[in-house]
Design a protein around this motif. Structure first.
Motif, PDB file in Angstrom:
ATOM      1  N   LYS A 346       0.953  -1.250  -0.051  1.00 44.57           N
ATOM      2  CA  LYS A 346       0.194  -0.001   0.091  1.00 44.57           C
ATOM      3  C   LYS A 346       0.859   1.407  -0.048  1.00 44.57           C
ATOM      4  O   LYS A 346       0.573   2.523   0.321  1.00 44.57           O
ATOM      5  N   SER A 347       2.169   0.999  -0.242  1.00 42.08           N
ATOM      6  CA  SER A 347       3.032   2.213  -0.243  1.00 42.08           C
ATOM      7  C   SER A 347       2.728   3.162  -1.432  1.00 42.08           C
ATOM      8  O   SER A 347       2.247   2.720  -2.543  1.00 42.08           O
ATOM      9  N   LYS A 348       2.608   4.637  -1.149  1.00 41.50           N
ATOM     10  CA  LYS A 348       2.616   5.488  -2.213  1.00 41.50           C
ATOM     11  C   LYS A 348       3.757   5.759  -2.932  1.00 41.50           C
ATOM     12  O   LYS A 348       3.832   6.589  -3.973  1.00 41.50           O
ATOM     13  N   HIS A 349       4.980   5.203  -2.439  1.00 37.58           N
ATOM     14  CA  HIS A 349       6.163   5.304  -3.125  1.00 37.58           C
ATOM     15  C   HIS A 349       6.944   4.021  -3.558  1.00 37.58           C
ATOM     16  O   HIS A 349       8.178   3.737  -2.767  1.00 37.58           O
ATOM     17  N   LYS A 350       6.468   3.033  -4.242  1.00 42.36           N
ATOM     18  CA  LYS A 350       6.851   1.891  -4.517  1.00 42.36           C
ATOM     19  C   LYS A 350       8.109   1.859  -5.330  1.00 42.36           C
ATOM     20  O   LYS A 350       9.153   1.278  -5.073  1.00 42.36           O
ATOM     21  N   GLU A 351       8.382   2.689  -6.268  1.00 45.26           N
ATOM     22  CA  GLU A 351       9.489   2.748  -6.780  1.00 45.26           C
ATOM     23  C   GLU A 351      10.570   3.144  -5.947  1.00 45.26           C
ATOM     24  O   GLU A 351      11.651   2.692  -6.149  1.00 45.26           O
ATOM     25  N   GLU A 352      10.501   4.382  -5.434  1.00 46.95           N
ATOM     26  CA  GLU A 352      11.465   4.718  -4.523  1.00 46.95           C
ATOM     27  C   GLU A 352      11.757   3.710  -3.442  1.00 46.95           C
ATOM     28  O   GLU A 352      13.131   3.592  -3.231  1.00 46.95           O
ATOM     29  N   ALA A 353      11.000   3.044  -2.818  1.00 46.58           N
ATOM     30  CA  ALA A 353      11.232   2.037  -1.889  1.00 46.58           C
ATOM     31  C   ALA A 353      11.888   0.869  -2.540  1.00 46.58           C
ATOM     32  O   ALA A 353      12.819   0.394  -1.753  1.00 46.58           O
ATOM     33  N   TYR A 354      11.495   0.603  -3.773  1.00 50.42           N
ATOM     34  CA  TYR A 354      12.434  -0.627  -4.276  1.00 50.42           C
ATOM     35  C   TYR A 354      13.690  -0.086  -4.607  1.00 50.42           C
ATOM     36  O   TYR A 354      14.573  -0.958  -4.299  1.00 50.42           O
ATOM     37  N   LEU A 355      14.030   1.220  -5.022  1.00 50.03           N
ATOM     38  CA  LEU A 355      15.316   1.582  -5.073  1.00 50.03           C
ATOM     39  C   LEU A 355      16.294   1.465  -3.965  1.00 50.03           C
ATOM     40  O   LEU A 355      17.242   1.173  -4.019  1.00 50.03           O
ATOM     41  N   PHE A 356      15.658   1.832  -2.857  1.00 53.72           N
ATOM     42  CA  PHE A 356      16.510   1.839  -1.717  1.00 53.72           C
ATOM     43  C   PHE A 356      16.581   0.302  -1.444  1.00 53.72           C
ATOM     44  O   PHE A 356      17.752   0.045  -1.003  1.00 53.72           O
ATOM     45  N   ALA A 357      15.673  -0.646  -1.444  1.00 53.24           N
ATOM     46  CA  ALA A 357      15.948  -2.112  -1.245  1.00 53.24           C
ATOM     47  C   ALA A 357      17.127  -2.504  -2.127  1.00 53.24           C
ATOM     48  O   ALA A 357      17.821  -3.260  -1.558  1.00 53.24           O
ATOM     49  N   ARG A 358      16.976  -2.348  -3.354  1.00 54.10           N
ATOM     50  CA  ARG A 358      18.157  -2.818  -4.284  1.00 54.10           C
ATOM     51  C   ARG A 358      19.434  -2.288  -4.038  1.00 54.10           C
ATOM     52  O   ARG A 358      20.537  -3.025  -3.853  1.00 54.10           O
ATOM     53  N   TRP A 359      19.394  -1.022  -3.673  1.00 52.48           N
ATOM     54  CA  TRP A 359      20.674  -0.122  -3.539  1.00 52.48           C
ATOM     55  C   TRP A 359      21.022  -0.795  -1.954  1.00 52.48           C
ATOM     56  O   TRP A 359      22.358  -1.019  -1.940  1.00 52.48           O
ATOM     57  N   TYR A 360      20.227  -0.821  -1.005  1.00 55.61           N
ATOM     58  CA  TYR A 360      20.963  -1.190   0.374  1.00 55.61           C
ATOM     59  C   TYR A 360      21.492  -2.738   0.227  1.00 55.61           C
ATOM     60  O   TYR A 360      22.491  -2.946   0.726  1.00 55.61           O
ATOM     61  N   THR A 361      20.755  -3.580  -0.461  1.00 56.85           N
ATOM     62  CA  THR A 361      21.096  -4.809  -0.406  1.00 56.85           C
ATOM     63  C   THR A 361      22.253  -5.313  -1.353  1.00 56.85           C
ATOM     64  O   THR A 361      23.022  -6.417  -1.468  1.00 56.85           O
ATOM     65  N   THR A 362      22.889  -4.343  -2.112  1.00 57.15           N
ATOM     66  CA  THR A 362      24.082  -4.404  -2.933  1.00 57.15           C
ATOM     67  C   THR A 362      25.001  -3.478  -2.467  1.00 57.15           C
ATOM     68  O   THR A 362      26.240  -3.956  -2.083  1.00 57.15           O
ATOM     69  N   GLU A 363      24.896  -2.207  -2.491  1.00 56.03           N
ATOM     70  CA  GLU A 363      25.859  -1.441  -2.094  1.00 56.03           C
ATOM     71  C   GLU A 363      25.807  -0.768  -0.696  1.00 56.03           C
ATOM     72  O   GLU A 363      26.890  -0.888   0.061  1.00 56.03           O
ATOM     73  N   GLY A 364      24.814  -0.522  -0.097  1.00 52.69           N
ATOM     74  CA  GLY A 364      24.495  -0.063   1.140  1.00 52.69           C
ATOM     75  C   GLY A 364      25.056  -0.797   2.216  1.00 52.69           C
ATOM     76  O   GLY A 364      25.789  -0.452   3.439  1.00 52.69           O
ATOM     77  N   ILE A 365      24.800  -2.208   2.113  1.00 53.87           N
ATOM     78  CA  ILE A 365      25.219  -3.103   3.348  1.00 53.87           C
ATOM     79  C   ILE A 365      26.568  -3.352   3.510  1.00 53.87           C
ATOM     80  O   ILE A 365      27.034  -3.514   4.383  1.00 53.87           O
ATOM     81  N   GLN A 366      27.316  -2.972   2.228  1.00 56.16           N
ATOM     82  CA  GLN A 366      28.966  -3.230   2.005  1.00 56.16           C
ATOM     83  C   GLN A 366      29.407  -2.040   2.942  1.00 56.16           C
ATOM     84  O   GLN A 366      30.385  -2.021   3.626  1.00 56.16           O
ATOM     85  N   LEU A 367      28.905  -0.839   2.521  1.00 54.94           N
ATOM     86  CA  LEU A 367      29.191   0.583   3.333  1.00 54.94           C
ATOM     87  C   LEU A 367      29.068   0.429   4.740  1.00 54.94           C
ATOM     88  O   LEU A 367      29.776   0.996   5.472  1.00 54.94           O
ATOM     89  N   GLN A 368      27.808  -0.132   5.143  1.00 56.52           N
ATOM     90  CA  GLN A 368      27.464  -0.294   6.539  1.00 56.52           C
ATOM     91  C   GLN A 368      28.558  -1.092   7.423  1.00 56.52           C
ATOM     92  O   GLN A 368      28.968  -0.531   8.472  1.00 56.52           O
ATOM     93  N   GLY A 369      29.330  -2.099   6.948  1.00 54.97           N
ATOM     94  CA  GLY A 369      30.231  -2.729   7.538  1.00 54.97           C
ATOM     95  C   GLY A 369      30.098  -3.596   8.757  1.00 54.97           C
ATOM     96  O   GLY A 369      30.688  -3.695   9.640  1.00 54.97           O
ATOM     97  N   LYS A 370      28.589  -3.950   8.744  1.00 52.52           N
ATOM     98  CA  LYS A 370      28.169  -4.507  10.042  1.00 52.52           C
ATOM     99  C   LYS A 370      27.939  -6.080   9.689  1.00 52.52           C
ATOM    100  O   LYS A 370      27.941  -6.846  10.737  1.00 52.52           O
TER     101      LYS A 370
END
Length: 462
Positions: A346-370
């Motif tokens: 029911k999100s009104k921002h599905k495109e942007e939410a997906y963009l974050f999901a893909r970015w985090y699971t590829t790039e962001g999680i590596q930058l996080q270093g956790k």
């Protein structure tokens, strides 16, 4: 592995979600993802997207982690630097309690609160909410970006051919060993071993008596510690077969699993007794780091802590060994668990939410270093360096053995269990408690557990 009252509360909140949103179906088609960029090219194209050309969007991200402790604030900052028109707001209690979080998530959905992104700590929780249409299918976005989940990630969480989330961290299990205790006992760090050899190590590492006794190993109260021989296999490691109806309980591997526990706790007395774990509410972290136990089977989420923290300094060197196998020569397999990051239907921002999901699971999680990413193209050695960089005394980590384990264990094939799997697991755990308290033998415990799980299957097959 969790208390029945918690499960009931989650079930009640799920019912509330269904009542509020029963008219909403997951057939809402993903709109053209014109705002999303190909995630495959995100790593090579790091130029920020101008905020002037986009309307500002705020995403509400529901999870259970502590934003400061687990470096999520660094993630949000890095994402907004690349996509200035998207702001991620965290909705978390910050207590790292993934069970309480589920209740809050479901109640927020039932109340009509803004939810754009949500995370799940286990595939059955993800499956439960996919079944009631809480999760947006991501297949159109994935196709547009031109990749296949199974090719890019170690886990493929598809349900009936549809993908409702992307894998974030990958949780692998291994054995932590107190290197000082090993040296004292004249033992080497294993590169391959069987469960029988693990039990021999535990005996040799056990020392002292009474309150000063140091146990060779410690098995926590979670369900997977009663499934040691079966639960780490490449396939058929759940209590139910993939069809969700056929039991996988009264098997030679499950019998071996219980025999391991019985041998260690009742015969060799080389493992902390379950009765003490329950009565004293013991936890694996202090048992290992306070040197009450020399070895523990645990996950890679403990890697940063082995180098010491402000609260718990590293007073000894930690070595790492692969999970034992049942027989010599068996593949060195390990768990393939994963956090799953989903977009709310029911999100009104599905495109942007997906963009974050893909970015985090590829790039962001590596930058996080956790965490160790499920993303196959991640540089594991670099991720581990980032993890240990925050440790107070990284020299207390045997990095050579750590890298060997992380690079040589084989992740088991990922399976999303049926949505009612938790009920089966809880029924099993109750029977295992009786076994671990010495009230049932191996065969009786497995027979009774199978009967209880069959009742769960029957009640969910009507």
């Amino acid at each position: 592995m969790f208390k029945y009252s918690i499960r009931m509360a989650v079930a009640i909140s799920l019912i509330a979600v269904m009542l509020v949103g029963c008219g909403s179906k997951a057939s809402n088609k993903s709109s053209d993802a014109s705002a999303s960029q190909s995630a495959s090219s995100q790593e090579s194209n790091s130029a920020p997207v101008s905020a002037d050309k986009k309307e500002m969007v705020t995403l509400k991200f529901f999870h259970w982690y502590n934003d400061d402790q687990d470096k999520w604030n660094d993630v949000y900052k890095a994402f907004q630097e690349k996509y200035p028109y998207i702001k991620v707001e965290s909705v978390t209690a910050g207590d790292n309690n993934s069970q309480e979080y589920l209740k809050k998530l479901d109640l927020a959905a039932a109340s009509g609160d803004q939810i754009d992104l949500m995370m799940f700590s286990a595939p059955q929780y993800y499956a439960q909410r996919a079944a009631i249409n809480m999760l947006e299918p991501l297949d159109d976005y994935i196709a547009k970006d031109g990749y296949k989940v199974a090719d890019d990630y170690y886990s493929d969480p598809a349900i009936n051919g549809k993908t409702y989330g992307l894998p974030a961290k990958k949780v692998s299990f291994f054995v932590l060993l107190n290197k000082n205790h090993l040296d004292e006992a004249g033992l080497t760090v294993p590169k391959e071993w069987t469960w029988d050899e693990y039990l021999e190590y535990a005996k040799k590492l056990t020392k002292g008596e009474g309150t000063n006794k140091r146990y060779g190993t410690y098995f926590h109260s979670w369900s997977n510690y009663t499934q040691l021989a079966q639960g780490f296999q490449m396939d058929d490691y759940y209590l139910l077969k993939p069809d969700g109806k056929t039991l996988n309980v009264e098997t030679p591997l499950m019998k071996k699993s219980l025999e391991i526990r019985h041998q260690a706790e009742f015969v060799d007395k080389s493992a902390t007794p379950f009765s003490e774990i329950v009565s004293q509410k013991l936890n694996y972290r202090p048992q290992y780091f306070s040197e009450k136990a020399s070895m523990i089977v645990t996950g890679d989420f403990l890697i940063p802590e082995t180098g010491g923290t402000d609260k718990v300094p590293a007073n000894f060197k930690t070595a790492f060994a692969p999970l034992p196998t049942v027989n010599k020569g068996d593949p060195q397999t390990t768990t393939n668990a994963s956090d799953l990051l989903s977009v709310y239907s029911k999100s009104k921002h599905k495109e942007e939410a997906y963009l974050f999901a893909r970015w985090y699971t590829t790039e962001g999680i590596q930058l996080q270093g956790k965490y160790i990413p499920s993303y196959k193209k991640a540089d594991i050695a670099k991720v581990i360096d980032n993890q240990l960089a925050s440790a107070k005394t990284p020299e207390m980590v045997d990095k050579e053995s750590l890298l060997y384990v992380m690079q040589n264990q084989i992740p088991q094939n990922f399976v999303v269990p049926v949505s009612y799997y938790d009920q089966a697991d809880q029924a099993f755990l109750k029977e295992m408690d009786l076994f671990l308290l010495g009230k049932e033998d191996v065969d009786t415990a497995l027979k009774n557990a199978a009967a209880k799980i069959q009742e769960v299957v029957n009640s969910n097959s009507k």
